[in-house]
Design a protein around this motif. Structure first.
Motif, PDB file in Angstrom:
ATOM      1  N   TYR A 163      65.187 -39.761 -34.000  1.00  0.00           N
ATOM      2  CA  TYR A 163      64.731 -40.947 -34.788  1.00  0.00           C
ATOM      3  C   TYR A 163      63.394 -40.905 -35.175  1.00  0.00           C
ATOM      4  CZ  TYR A 163      69.164 -43.246 -33.316  1.00  0.00           C
ATOM      5  OH  TYR A 163      70.516 -43.495 -33.258  1.00  0.00           O
ATOM      6  N   LEU A 164      62.889 -41.387 -36.056  1.00  0.00           N
ATOM      7  CA  LEU A 164      61.552 -41.172 -36.569  1.00  0.00           C
ATOM      8  C   LEU A 164      60.956 -42.492 -37.221  1.00  0.00           C
ATOM      9  CD1 LEU A 164      58.814 -39.508 -37.230  1.00  0.00           C
ATOM     10  CD2 LEU A 164      59.998 -38.820 -39.385  1.00  0.00           C
ATOM     11  N   GLY A 165      59.852 -43.149 -36.840  1.00  0.00           N
ATOM     12  CA  GLY A 165      59.403 -44.402 -37.384  1.00  0.00           C
ATOM     13  C   GLY A 165      57.837 -44.224 -37.706  1.00  0.00           C
ATOM     14  N   GLY A 166      57.579 -45.052 -38.215  1.00  0.00           N
ATOM     15  CA  GLY A 166      55.863 -45.195 -38.657  1.00  0.00           C
ATOM     16  C   GLY A 166      55.237 -45.561 -37.604  1.00  0.00           C
ATOM     17  N   LEU A 167      56.025 -46.371 -36.455  1.00  0.00           N
ATOM     18  CA  LEU A 167      55.231 -46.825 -35.416  1.00  0.00           C
ATOM     19  C   LEU A 167      55.725 -46.128 -34.203  1.00  0.00           C
ATOM     20  CD1 LEU A 167      54.743 -50.785 -35.844  1.00  0.00           C
ATOM     21  CD2 LEU A 167      53.168 -49.129 -36.119  1.00  0.00           C
ATOM     22  N   GLY A 215      60.944 -47.585 -41.371  1.00  0.00           N
ATOM     23  CA  GLY A 215      59.282 -47.345 -41.896  1.00  0.00           C
ATOM     24  C   GLY A 215      58.411 -47.937 -40.626  1.00  0.00           C
ATOM     25  N   LEU A 216      59.111 -48.744 -39.781  1.00  0.00           N
ATOM     26  CA  LEU A 216      58.254 -49.195 -38.644  1.00  0.00           C
ATOM     27  C   LEU A 216      58.914 -48.441 -37.172  1.00  0.00           C
ATOM     28  CD1 LEU A 216      57.716 -52.884 -39.481  1.00  0.00           C
ATOM     29  CD2 LEU A 216      56.082 -51.326 -39.306  1.00  0.00           C
ATOM     30  N   VAL A 217      60.240 -48.366 -37.123  1.00  0.00           N
ATOM     31  CA  VAL A 217      61.029 -48.195 -35.900  1.00  0.00           C
ATOM     32  C   VAL A 217      62.311 -47.550 -36.316  1.00  0.00           C
ATOM     33  CG1 VAL A 217      62.002 -48.575 -33.583  1.00  0.00           C
ATOM     34  CG2 VAL A 217      59.721 -50.103 -34.644  1.00  0.00           C
ATOM     35  N   GLY A 218      62.373 -46.095 -35.773  1.00  0.00           N
ATOM     36  CA  GLY A 218      63.795 -45.559 -35.788  1.00  0.00           C
ATOM     37  C   GLY A 218      64.776 -46.192 -35.467  1.00  0.00           C
ATOM     38  N   TYR A 219      64.742 -46.529 -34.300  1.00  0.00           N
ATOM     39  CA  TYR A 219      65.594 -47.157 -33.370  1.00  0.00           C
ATOM     40  C   TYR A 219      65.311 -48.010 -32.574  1.00  0.00           C
ATOM     41  CZ  TYR A 219      69.978 -47.908 -30.465  1.00  0.00           C
ATOM     42  OH  TYR A 219      71.089 -48.389 -29.840  1.00  0.00           O
ATOM     43  N   LEU A 220      65.292 -49.604 -32.811  1.00  0.00           N
ATOM     44  CA  LEU A 220      64.827 -50.691 -31.992  1.00  0.00           C
ATOM     45  C   LEU A 220      65.871 -51.156 -31.315  1.00  0.00           C
ATOM     46  CD1 LEU A 220      62.425 -52.631 -31.591  1.00  0.00           C
ATOM     47  CD2 LEU A 220      63.345 -54.108 -33.317  1.00  0.00           C
ATOM     48  N   PHE A 221      65.955 -51.094 -29.816  1.00  0.00           N
ATOM     49  CA  PHE A 221      66.923 -51.697 -29.069  1.00  0.00           C
ATOM     50  C   PHE A 221      66.650 -52.214 -27.818  1.00  0.00           C
ATOM     51  CE2 PHE A 221      66.319 -47.422 -27.801  1.00  0.00           C
ATOM     52  CZ  PHE A 221      66.478 -47.134 -26.370  1.00  0.00           C
ATOM     53  N   THR A 244      70.139 -36.958 -43.242  1.00  0.00           N
ATOM     54  CA  THR A 244      69.072 -38.132 -42.955  1.00  0.00           C
ATOM     55  C   THR A 244      69.225 -39.417 -43.679  1.00  0.00           C
ATOM     56  OG1 THR A 244      67.383 -36.100 -42.610  1.00  0.00           O
ATOM     57  CG2 THR A 244      66.558 -38.284 -43.180  1.00  0.00           C
ATOM     58  N   THR A 245      69.145 -40.592 -42.871  1.00  0.00           N
ATOM     59  CA  THR A 245      69.363 -41.827 -43.384  1.00  0.00           C
ATOM     60  C   THR A 245      67.933 -42.477 -43.148  1.00  0.00           C
ATOM     61  OG1 THR A 245      70.058 -42.954 -41.455  1.00  0.00           O
ATOM     62  CG2 THR A 245      71.729 -41.717 -43.013  1.00  0.00           C
ATOM     63  N   TYR A 246      67.709 -43.413 -44.304  1.00  0.00           N
ATOM     64  CA  TYR A 246      66.313 -44.163 -44.303  1.00  0.00           C
ATOM     65  C   TYR A 246      66.453 -45.669 -44.021  1.00  0.00           C
ATOM     66  CZ  TYR A 246      64.718 -39.723 -45.954  1.00  0.00           C
ATOM     67  OH  TYR A 246      64.415 -38.334 -46.058  1.00  0.00           O
ATOM     68  N   GLY A 247      65.679 -46.316 -43.270  1.00  0.00           N
ATOM     69  CA  GLY A 247      65.739 -47.777 -43.422  1.00  0.00           C
ATOM     70  C   GLY A 247      64.218 -48.103 -43.620  1.00  0.00           C
ATOM     71  N   GLY A 248      64.103 -49.206 -44.255  1.00  0.00           N
ATOM     72  CA  GLY A 248      62.634 -49.474 -44.647  1.00  0.00           C
ATOM     73  C   GLY A 248      61.897 -50.191 -43.690  1.00  0.00           C
ATOM     74  N   VAL A 249      62.464 -50.841 -42.689  1.00  0.00           N
ATOM     75  CA  VAL A 249      61.919 -51.622 -41.520  1.00  0.00           C
ATOM     76  C   VAL A 249      62.326 -50.764 -40.243  1.00  0.00           C
ATOM     77  CG1 VAL A 249      61.810 -53.801 -40.153  1.00  0.00           C
ATOM     78  CG2 VAL A 249      61.846 -53.937 -42.672  1.00  0.00           C
ATOM     79  N   ALA A 250      63.445 -50.615 -39.972  1.00  0.00           N
ATOM     80  CA  ALA A 250      64.296 -49.889 -38.936  1.00  0.00           C
ATOM     81  C   ALA A 250      65.447 -49.196 -39.342  1.00  0.00           C
ATOM     82  CB  ALA A 250      64.521 -50.801 -37.700  1.00  0.00           C
ATOM     83  N   ASN A 251      65.978 -48.344 -38.920  1.00  0.00           N
ATOM     84  CA  ASN A 251      67.128 -47.582 -39.047  1.00  0.00           C
ATOM     85  C   ASN A 251      68.052 -48.022 -38.492  1.00  0.00           C
ATOM     86  OD1 ASN A 251      69.266 -45.308 -39.333  1.00  0.00           O
ATOM     87  ND2 ASN A 251      67.762 -44.764 -40.823  1.00  0.00           N
ATOM     88  N   ARG A 252      67.926 -48.441 -37.212  1.00  0.00           N
ATOM     89  CA  ARG A 252      69.096 -48.756 -36.292  1.00  0.00           C
ATOM     90  C   ARG A 252      68.429 -50.072 -35.249  1.00  0.00           C
ATOM     91  NH1 ARG A 252      72.704 -44.924 -32.509  1.00  0.00           N
ATOM     92  NH2 ARG A 252      74.028 -46.675 -31.679  1.00  0.00           N
ATOM     93  N   THR A 253      69.457 -50.971 -35.209  1.00  0.00           N
ATOM     94  CA  THR A 253      69.056 -52.160 -34.188  1.00  0.00           C
ATOM     95  C   THR A 253      70.083 -52.475 -33.244  1.00  0.00           C
ATOM     96  OG1 THR A 253      69.495 -53.611 -35.616  1.00  0.00           O
ATOM     97  CG2 THR A 253      67.288 -52.918 -35.637  1.00  0.00           C
ATOM     98  N   SER A 254      69.911 -52.817 -32.167  1.00  0.00           N
ATOM     99  CA  SER A 254      70.877 -53.536 -31.189  1.00  0.00           C
ATOM    100  C   SER A 254      70.112 -54.196 -30.219  1.00  0.00           C
ATOM    101  CB  SER A 254      71.847 -52.328 -30.830  1.00  0.00           C
ATOM    102  OG  SER A 254      70.975 -51.450 -29.816  1.00  0.00           O
ATOM    103  N   PHE A 255      70.927 -55.447 -29.708  1.00  0.00           N
ATOM    104  CA  PHE A 255      69.947 -56.112 -28.699  1.00  0.00           C
ATOM    105  C   PHE A 255      68.515 -56.252 -28.844  1.00  0.00           C
ATOM    106  CE2 PHE A 255      73.600 -54.499 -26.466  1.00  0.00           C
ATOM    107  CZ  PHE A 255      74.202 -55.779 -26.005  1.00  0.00           C
ATOM    108  N   SER A 256      68.253 -56.492 -30.258  1.00  0.00           N
ATOM    109  CA  SER A 256      66.944 -57.110 -30.706  1.00  0.00           C
ATOM    110  C   SER A 256      66.711 -58.204 -31.646  1.00  0.00           C
ATOM    111  CB  SER A 256      66.548 -55.554 -31.288  1.00  0.00           C
ATOM    112  OG  SER A 256      67.275 -55.086 -32.284  1.00  0.00           O
ATOM    113  N   ASP A 257      65.722 -58.623 -32.049  1.00  0.00           N
ATOM    114  CA  ASP A 257      65.430 -59.606 -32.932  1.00  0.00           C
ATOM    115  C   ASP A 257      64.285 -59.206 -33.985  1.00  0.00           C
ATOM    116  OD1 ASP A 257      67.132 -61.718 -31.677  1.00  0.00           O
ATOM    117  OD2 ASP A 257      65.688 -61.716 -30.067  1.00  0.00           O
TER     118      ASP A 257
END
Length: 189
Positions: free
Chosen positions: A4-8, A43-49, A74-87
């Motif tokens: 996972y790779l993210g801007g932050l 763009g911000l976080v690769g995987y926010l969980f 390689t897949t891309y997400g503008g804000v995050a690529n993957r999320t779980s148990f997050s808001d």
């Protein structure tokens, strides 16, 4: 293996990220992992969980993703690529400069995650006074926080980052600087 790779942040768990911005550039020389490995870019976080008993929160933020690499797996997400148990609330990415152009805000959004006002916007909208108001008011739901400032002809920055001139002369994150990149870079606040 997943990478996972993210801007932050590449991955983050049980975390609060707010009032942040990042520009993530992936140059032409970057290749996909070998074998069965897959990379996920946000763009911000690769995987926010989070966990059931502790959620992550990402809010009042934006990211820019510019990839000159057409790396396989390689897949891309503008804000995050993957999320779980997050808001995720009031988070955006620039869909005008996004590459690939068909980028989604969050391509792998789990049912255990919630999102509100998470979307792509054009460069013109993101560089307008109205976008600063959107960031400062949680898209009109809260009083004006005054945390973000308008920078004419550029993306907004945090008031705490100094003047627009100081910030952009130091970091160069602007629509005019998005035209080329030869290596993987990340600038964030």
């Amino acid at each position: 293996t997943e990478m996972y790779l993210g801007g932050l942040a590449g991955t983050t768990s049980n975390t609060l990220i707010e009032n942040s911005h990042a520009e993530l550039r992936i140059g032409t020389g970057v290749t996909a992992p070998s074998g069965n490995d897959t990379s996920y870019v946000g763009g911000l976080v690769g995987y926010l969980f989070g966990r059931e008993n502790g959620r992550s929160l990402l809010k009042d933020s934006y990211g820019l993703v510019i990839s000159e690499s057409d790396a396989a797996r390689t897949t891309y997400g503008g804000v995050a690529n993957r999320t779980s148990f997050s808001d995720l609330r009031n988070c955006y990415f620039d869909k005008t400069v996004s590459r690939p152009e068909s980028m989604l805000a969050i391509p792998r959004h789990a049912s255990t995650a919630t999102q509100s006002n998470v979307t792509g916007k054009t460069t013109a909208v993101m560089q307008s006074p109205a976008f600063v108001e959107t960031l400062n008011t949680n898209a009109g739901l809260d009083d004006d926080s005054g945390i973000w400032q308008y920078c004419e002809g550029n993306y907004p920055i945090l008031v705490s980052e100094g003047t627009c001139e100081e910030f952009y002369s130091k970091y160069g994150m602007s629509s005019s600087s998005l035209s080329s990149s030869s290596s993987a870079e990340s600038s964030s606040s």
